[in-house]
Motif scaffolding. Sequence first.
Motif, mmCIF file in Angstrom:
data_model
loop_
_atom_site.group_PDB
_atom_site.id
_atom_site.type_symbol
_atom_site.label_atom_id
_atom_site.label_comp_id
_atom_site.label_asym_id
_atom_site.label_seq_id
_atom_site.Cartn_x
_atom_site.Cartn_y
_atom_site.Cartn_z
ATOM 1 N N UNK A 189 0.833 -1.207 0.000
ATOM 2 C CA UNK A 189 0.000 0.000 0.000
ATOM 3 C C UNK A 189 0.866 1.254 0.000
ATOM 4 N N UNK A 190 2.015 1.203 0.660
ATOM 5 C CA UNK A 190 2.921 2.343 0.634
ATOM 6 C C UNK A 190 3.451 2.571 -0.776
ATOM 7 N N UNK A 191 3.761 1.479 -1.470
ATOM 8 C CA UNK A 191 4.212 1.602 -2.862
ATOM 9 C C UNK A 191 3.108 2.201 -3.734
ATOM 10 N N UNK A 192 1.879 1.707 -3.558
ATOM 11 C CA UNK A 192 0.770 2.197 -4.366
ATOM 12 C C UNK A 192 0.512 3.680 -4.122
ATOM 13 N N UNK A 193 0.659 4.111 -2.877
ATOM 14 C CA UNK A 193 0.450 5.523 -2.571
ATOM 15 C C UNK A 193 1.567 6.396 -3.131
ATOM 16 N N UNK A 194 2.780 5.852 -3.192
ATOM 17 C CA UNK A 194 3.922 6.626 -3.675
ATOM 18 C C UNK A 194 4.012 6.653 -5.192
ATOM 19 N N UNK A 195 3.354 5.702 -5.878
ATOM 20 C CA UNK A 195 3.426 5.625 -7.345
ATOM 21 C C UNK A 195 2.020 5.523 -7.936
ATOM 22 N N UNK A 196 1.224 6.587 -7.841
ATOM 23 C CA UNK A 196 -0.134 6.538 -8.420
ATOM 24 C C UNK A 196 -0.109 6.820 -9.918
ATOM 25 N N UNK A 197 -1.200 6.502 -10.578
ATOM 26 C CA UNK A 197 -1.422 6.880 -11.984
ATOM 27 C C UNK A 197 -0.287 6.418 -12.897
ATOM 28 N N UNK A 198 -0.030 5.129 -12.900
ATOM 29 C CA UNK A 198 1.030 4.587 -13.766
ATOM 30 C C UNK A 198 0.642 4.725 -15.239
ATOM 31 N N UNK A 199 1.641 4.931 -16.089
ATOM 32 C CA UNK A 199 1.429 5.068 -17.529
ATOM 33 C C UNK A 199 2.386 4.143 -18.268
#
Length: 301
Positions: free
Chosen positions: A71-81
């Motif tokens: 979850x920390x990773x997901x919060x730090x890297x949102x909106x992947x392209x």
Amino acid sequence: PPKHGQKARMAKVDLSAPMAAAEATYLQQVCGKFLYYARAADGAMLRALNDLASMQSNGAQQAIQAMLRFLSYAAAHPDAEKIYKASDMILSIDSDAACLAAPQARSRAGGFHYLGSKSGSLMNGPAAVIAKITKNAAASAAEAEVGAVLMSAQLAAPVRITLEELGWPQPPAPMKAGSTAANGITNGAAKQQRSKAIDMRLYWLKDRVEQGQFKIFWEPGGENWADYFTKRHPPTHHSKVRPTYLKEGSSPSGLQGRAGLAKGHQPAGKKAGAQGQAQGLSQAAKDALARALGMPAAPQA
């Protein structure tokens, strides 16, 4: 030369307290919520999600810690392209495996499928990514590698037919294998002795190679794009290699630059991994989990 008397590699057993019912439910929600997003946008999540999914039924507090890091990773890297470039629509596949990397003596298979050029000089955004634990325990690293190639080939076979029906003629799909043994077994170049014990269904690959559907070859791990999805890397490696697979400011433009980025950074040791894990357990993630579970806020370290 062999080194005798080395410390034996023992299986890891999670002896921490079991998850509460609310924690198990929340873990299932996290896996279900992020699985679609990982398949559609951020394939770098798939390896961690696969680990979390395997802990849903019998996980312990170790699974909660792993979920907090995720979850920390997901919060730090949102909106992947992802970046897709015009190509010759040639289905290309990279396959790799990590033997005995999963619980119960199972292995982890990885695959990276993309539409490239006839010359093989273009690496495109992924059409599909595989990051799974194999169902069977492999008797050797070669068997694990062949099993990973099989999983990628079975996923690619109908895609290859679809591309031909859409008007894009396909040569034998180039597929990188993670070991020379897997390459020799599938292409018939290796003289099999002990490898005859490999499960018979894996020889489906040899039939498809002889039919001209796939061309299997070997390249080092630094040039195999599926290698990233089979190993447990420290945060420093993720940060360095992530621009290879997703669009970021430091993403290289060409295949040579991407290969140089993957080769130029090797995973750090245990110290860096432990530090990264400690940094990943942010207080915000702990508080968010506590709110979701209706529990008091986690104390600050």
